[in-house]
Design an enzyme around this catalytic site. Sequence first.
Site, PDB file in Angstrom:
ATOM      1  CE  LYS A 139      -7.211 -10.687  24.291  1.00  0.00           C
ATOM      2  NZ  LYS A 139      -5.774 -11.103  24.395  1.00  0.00           N
ATOM      3  CD  GLU A 167      -9.289 -19.468  11.937  1.00  0.00           C
ATOM      4  OE1 GLU A 167      -9.097 -20.637  12.369  1.00  0.00           O
ATOM      5  OE2 GLU A 167      -8.404 -18.617  11.841  1.00  0.00           O
ATOM      6  CB  CYS A 209      -6.303 -23.204  13.346  1.00  0.00           C
ATOM      7  SG  CYS A 209      -6.204 -21.949  12.056  1.00  0.00           S
ATOM      8  CD  GLU A 260      -6.440 -27.258  16.705  1.00  0.00           C
ATOM      9  OE1 GLU A 260      -6.265 -26.694  15.617  1.00  0.00           O
ATOM     10  OE2 GLU A 260      -7.136 -26.780  17.616  1.00  0.00           O
TER      11      GLU A 260
END
Length: 481
Positions: free
Chosen positions: A174, A252, A286, A383
């Site tokens: 997906k 991850e 990331c 983040e």
Amino acid sequence: MSPTFRSDAYIDGAWRADARRFLVLNPANQSVIAEVPDLGGAETQQAIEAAHRALPAWAAKPAKERAAIMRAWFDLMIADLDRLGRLISAEGGKPFGEAKGEAAYGAAFVEWFGEEAKRAYGRTIPSTTATRRYVTIKQPIGVCAAITPWNFPMAMITRKAAPALAAGCTFVVKPPSQTPLTALALAELAEKAGVPPGVFNVVTTHDHTADVGRVMCESPLVRKFSFTGSTEIGKKLGAACVGSTVKKVSLELGGNAPLLVFADADLDLAVKGAIASKFRNAGQTCVCANRILVEDAIYDAFSKKMTDAVAKLKVGPGDQDGVEIGPLIDQKAIEKVERMVGEALASGAVALTGGKKHSAGAQFYTPTVLANVTRDMRVNTEEIFGPVAPLIRFKSEDEAVAIANDTPFGLAAYFFTKDVNRAWRVAERIEAGMVSINDGIFSNEVIPFGGVKESGLGREGGVEGLEEYMETKFVNFGGFA
């Protein structure tokens, strides 16, 4: 020039249209690029069943034959880098040069794992008795499902699909609703390369993301699930995978990468590395250097060099020549960056450059350097996912490591020093799955990519990446005289 592309889902070797469709927008100007099928749980189950039917024949192919098909897939990608780069740039906003680089990076996983397929070795084990012989063999884990992010729409798919197919598994993905067209281009090239129907499937969705994820996680036919995205969502998906079934999981997840600059570092090299890490894809990766820790003795000198360099970065749509910083992916992303910077400035941080939206468009943010950042500010603890570089002072190696490790995340870390002894000490002490010394970019297909703590489980890339899609079976031969 606009790239040509497929805009239907791909299941069991067929292009699937649907009356329900969603819009794919160019983040640079919010123009409509395409309308893509908005599929749901039922179509996902069909894709999984197709993958299940295709599994025996694909797994039975000699590794050399699978490798040959994957080599053809790789060759088609390399021949199509310009179109793939334009497509990645159009739907994701990356500058074309960077987008084309991602296309090559993504193709490299297909090449690497196609070659590794021929080296999936078992071993012999010295037996404990003369009447037995012990061996292990490697076998594909089975049907694999994956959910991938928008920031690397090609590489995050091939980093999962390539080892799966190389191992003899079949695959259902997906892609993100923001960037589904790159995934469909990969399916188009896989079909041309001779990947059989059902081996590689793409389920596009927008309003039914939760249903698609639920089916992937709960289906007993799926034996491996892989996700790249936020820690919050990853925890939920991981729990779902071991709720009604028990399947192998790779996650991850989020990062909060520190970049440490010690007083003995080459400052020009450190600035170059910090910019390469922090501002790649407008800070939307990331493994971006989310917070930059600078030793007190060189803080002012580094700040000046960093600010001068960042102020020169060219902002604009990805298809314009010389652009280095493209748009953020959507309005939600720009609002988050504005909010985090605003909070930092209100708490005493100073914008040495930037600190506001850019005139290039609604989703552009000016490359920013923030001084006087403290450890309690959100630009340090969370983040950012935008082109904002917070600078934090430290006075000693111990303090720098303590700040670097003061986070629940542990994906990547960077530091700059000329001291070899310090290089080993700090590399060993930093809590991260990947550490880069004197270099702001490290990602490639041959390394094991992954994190520790709440940054995830498992590794992608390298020889470790193939292991994630294989089972080790022990075989005992008994009855020897």
